[in-house]
Design a protein around this motif. Structure first.
Motif, PDB file in Angstrom:
ATOM      1  N   UNK A   1       8.686  -5.561 -10.071  1.00 37.80           N
ATOM      2  CA  UNK A   1       7.510  -6.229  -9.496  1.00 37.80           C
ATOM      3  C   UNK A   1       7.584  -6.230  -7.956  1.00 37.80           C
ATOM      4  N   UNK A   2       6.426  -6.179  -7.332  1.00 37.34           N
ATOM      5  CA  UNK A   2       6.358  -6.166  -5.867  1.00 37.34           C
ATOM      6  C   UNK A   2       6.985  -7.454  -5.326  1.00 37.34           C
ATOM      7  N   UNK A   3       7.716  -7.389  -4.195  1.00 36.05           N
ATOM      8  CA  UNK A   3       8.342  -8.601  -3.655  1.00 36.05           C
ATOM      9  C   UNK A   3       7.293  -9.698  -3.409  1.00 36.05           C
ATOM     10  N   UNK A   4       6.147  -9.285  -2.989  1.00 37.56           N
ATOM     11  CA  UNK A   4       5.087 -10.249  -2.679  1.00 37.56           C
ATOM     12  C   UNK A   4       4.654 -11.003  -3.935  1.00 37.56           C
ATOM     13  N   UNK A   5       4.461 -10.208  -5.024  1.00 35.78           N
ATOM     14  CA  UNK A   5       4.017 -10.795  -6.293  1.00 35.78           C
ATOM     15  C   UNK A   5       5.088 -11.742  -6.843  1.00 35.78           C
ATOM     16  N   UNK A   6       6.362 -11.287  -6.775  1.00 34.57           N
ATOM     17  CA  UNK A   6       7.490 -12.108  -7.240  1.00 34.57           C
ATOM     18  C   UNK A   6       7.506 -13.446  -6.506  1.00 34.57           C
ATOM     19  N   UNK A   7       7.376 -13.357  -5.190  1.00 36.97           N
ATOM     20  CA  UNK A   7       7.401 -14.561  -4.362  1.00 36.97           C
ATOM     21  C   UNK A   7       6.238 -15.474  -4.717  1.00 36.97           C
TER      22      UNK A   7
ATOM     23  N   UNK B   1      11.281 -25.951  -2.284  1.00 32.39           N
ATOM     24  CA  UNK B   1      11.264 -24.534  -2.669  1.00 32.39           C
ATOM     25  C   UNK B   1       9.915 -23.915  -2.326  1.00 32.39           C
ATOM     26  N   UNK B   2       8.806 -24.654  -2.545  1.00 23.34           N
ATOM     27  CA  UNK B   2       7.455 -24.157  -2.230  1.00 23.34           C
ATOM     28  C   UNK B   2       7.328 -23.865  -0.732  1.00 23.34           C
ATOM     29  N   UNK B   3       7.850 -24.763   0.098  1.00 22.34           N
ATOM     30  CA  UNK B   3       7.787 -24.595   1.565  1.00 22.34           C
ATOM     31  C   UNK B   3       8.501 -23.324   2.004  1.00 22.34           C
ATOM     32  N   UNK B   4       9.740 -23.124   1.479  1.00 27.54           N
ATOM     33  CA  UNK B   4      10.502 -21.948   1.923  1.00 27.54           C
ATOM     34  C   UNK B   4       9.847 -20.660   1.399  1.00 27.54           C
ATOM     35  N   UNK B   5       9.223 -20.705   0.204  1.00 28.49           N
ATOM     36  CA  UNK B   5       8.537 -19.527  -0.334  1.00 28.49           C
ATOM     37  C   UNK B   5       7.272 -19.210   0.485  1.00 28.49           C
ATOM     38  N   UNK B   6       6.570 -20.241   0.926  1.00 30.75           N
ATOM     39  CA  UNK B   6       5.356 -20.051   1.761  1.00 30.75           C
ATOM     40  C   UNK B   6       5.737 -19.363   3.082  1.00 30.75           C
ATOM     41  N   UNK B   7       6.837 -19.828   3.663  1.00 31.54           N
ATOM     42  CA  UNK B   7       7.320 -19.228   4.914  1.00 31.54           C
ATOM     43  C   UNK B   7       7.646 -17.759   4.683  1.00 31.54           C
ATOM     44  N   UNK B   8       8.310 -17.490   3.530  1.00 31.76           N
ATOM     45  CA  UNK B   8       8.682 -16.109   3.209  1.00 31.76           C
ATOM     46  C   UNK B   8       7.441 -15.226   3.041  1.00 31.76           C
ATOM     47  N   UNK B   9       6.387 -15.811   2.462  1.00 32.68           N
ATOM     48  CA  UNK B   9       5.136 -15.058   2.276  1.00 32.68           C
ATOM     49  C   UNK B   9       4.473 -14.729   3.622  1.00 32.68           C
ATOM     50  N   UNK B  10       4.501 -15.681   4.571  1.00 34.10           N
ATOM     51  CA  UNK B  10       3.817 -15.528   5.861  1.00 34.10           C
ATOM     52  C   UNK B  10       4.545 -14.620   6.827  1.00 34.10           C
ATOM     53  N   UNK B  11       5.863 -14.533   6.628  1.00 34.66           N
ATOM     54  CA  UNK B  11       6.696 -13.895   7.656  1.00 34.66           C
ATOM     55  C   UNK B  11       6.257 -12.475   8.040  1.00 34.66           C
ATOM     56  N   UNK B  12       6.022 -11.594   7.043  1.00 37.11           N
ATOM     57  CA  UNK B  12       5.644 -10.233   7.445  1.00 37.11           C
ATOM     58  C   UNK B  12       4.357 -10.214   8.271  1.00 37.11           C
ATOM     59  N   UNK B  13       3.377 -11.076   7.906  1.00 39.10           N
ATOM     60  CA  UNK B  13       2.117 -11.131   8.655  1.00 39.10           C
ATOM     61  C   UNK B  13       2.332 -11.590  10.094  1.00 39.10           C
ATOM     62  N   UNK B  14       3.171 -12.654  10.275  1.00 43.02           N
ATOM     63  CA  UNK B  14       3.438 -13.144  11.625  1.00 43.02           C
ATOM     64  C   UNK B  14       4.102 -12.056  12.461  1.00 43.02           C
ATOM     65  N   UNK B  15       5.031 -11.340  11.783  1.00 44.93           N
ATOM     66  CA  UNK B  15       5.710 -10.265  12.517  1.00 44.93           C
ATOM     67  C   UNK B  15       4.708  -9.222  12.989  1.00 44.93           C
ATOM     68  N   UNK B  16       3.747  -8.882  12.112  1.00 41.82           N
ATOM     69  CA  UNK B  16       2.716  -7.895  12.446  1.00 41.82           C
ATOM     70  C   UNK B  16       1.872  -8.352  13.633  1.00 41.82           C
TER      71      UNK B  16
END
Lengths: 129, 229
Positions: free
Chosen positions: B3-9, B24-39
């Motif tokens: 499964x895609x990392x995004x979907x898993x997360x 756990x929800x907070x840290x997962x939300x941060x993980x989801x946002x991170x690539x976008x912020x980097x972009x």
């Protein structure tokens, strides 16, 4: 006849002075803008003013308006004024007429034009007197 | 299939929210946002570099540096020279005219005096005639050298003409340099914000025929006559 010539360019004052001399007016004085001309006009008992429009300090049109609006000196308020200027917009000529100018010559001009305008101004003044 | 990392997360986030595990929800939300912020950060960095480069490009553009450091002061100096030179030439000419006018007046007085003498006496006084010829020659020479002086004083036209030509070139170079800096949009905005032109403000001599500007004295006379002056 005591005449004041006002222009910021000394060469133009000199040209007008020489042309006036040829016309028989030898008592000419000079000022380089409205600010220096005004005290001369107030104390000097001049009979005629020849002025440029575009000058630093006080411009010719403002000098004209100032002397026309002088309530303390009726002779100065009625002093004949000839504008000799490169300013040639219709609005400017109309504005000068409304301010009470007696004659308006656009530069470059000829000795003949200067003579005609001065003659016309004094003919009118004598006719009115 | 992995499964895609995004979907898993995202699934893990749903699970954490359903089970009420907030940390756990907070840290997962941060993980989801991170690539976008980097972009986004990458894009901002890219833009900053572009802006920086275009500004240093402006400053180091050898043409604009030359214009601001040398050409503009040079143009000012040249225009000042035109004022000095034209004033000098006008005075030189006027001085010659004054001198010749005086010589002519004396000469005319001599002619008139001689004429009166001849009419009255009906005889030629040789000595008087010789004086007259001598004076005429001398005044004629004065007038001739005065005219030569007037002729020579006109040199300013050539000199100032060259200087003004060069100044026009400098202004043209500056204009081209500035146009490359300013987008058409900015120019449109700038011209839209220009204050209205005061019709009574001094314009100086009319350089070419324009509507609403009189071109000959007779136009001025007609306009004034229509106003009763």
């Amino acid at each position: 006849m005591k005449i004041l010539i006002v222009d910021d360019f000394s060469t133009m004052r000199r040209i007008i002075k020489n042309l006036m001399r040829d016309l028989g007016y030898t008592n000419t004085h000079e000022a380089d803008d409205g600010i220096t001309a005004l005290p001369m006009l107030k104390s000097g008992a001049f009979d005629f003013l020849v002025t440029d429009w575009n000058m630093p300090g006080m411009q010719g049109i403002d000098l004209l308006k100032t002397i026309r609006a002088d309530p303390t000196d009726p002779k100065l308020a009625a002093l004949p004024v000839l504008l000799v200027t490169a300013e040639a917009r219709r609005e400017q000529i109309i504005s000068a007429a409304e301010a009470g100018v007696n004659g308006y010559i656009v530069k470059p001009f000829t000795a003949q034009t200067l003579k005609e305008k001065i003659d016309k101004i004094f003919e009118r003044l004598h006719a009115a007197a | 299939m992995q499964p895609l990392p995004l979907l898993t997360t995202a699934r893990a986030l749903c699970h954490a929210l359903e089970t009420g595990d907030q940390s756990a929800a907070d840290s997962l939300l941060t993980a989801l946002n991170e690539p976008r912020s980097r972009g986004l950060l990458r894009q901002i960095a890219e833009l900053t570099r572009e802006v920086h480069e275009s500004f240093s490009g402006v400053v180091s553009d050898p043409k604009l540096v030359e214009i601001t450091q040398h050409a503009m002061p040079d143009a000012r100096e040249r225009l000042h020279y035109v004022i000095v030179k034209t004033e000098e030439s006008a005075h030189r000419t006027l001085a010659a005219v004054e001198e010749m006018t005086a010589a002519t007046d004396i000469m005319l007085a001599h002619v008139q005096g001689l004429e009166e003498l001849l009419v009255k006496d009906q005889a030629v006084d040789v000595e008087r005639l010789q004086d007259f010829f001598f004076a005429s020659k001398s005044h004629g020479q004065r007038i001739h050298s005065g005219l030569t002086e007037v002729l020579m004083a006109q040199e300013y036209q050539d000199l100032t003409g060259q200087v003004i030509k060069r100044t026009i070139e400098i202004v043209g170079e500056l204009e081209r340099g500035l146009v490359t800096l300013i987008t058409h949009e900015w120019i449109d905005k700038a011209s839209a914000q220009m204050p209205p032109i005061d019709p009574l403000a001094p314009q100086g001599p009319a350089l070419r025929a324009q509507a609403n500007v009189v071109s000959v004295q007779s136009d001025v006379d007609d306009l004034l006559a229509s106003l009763g002056v």
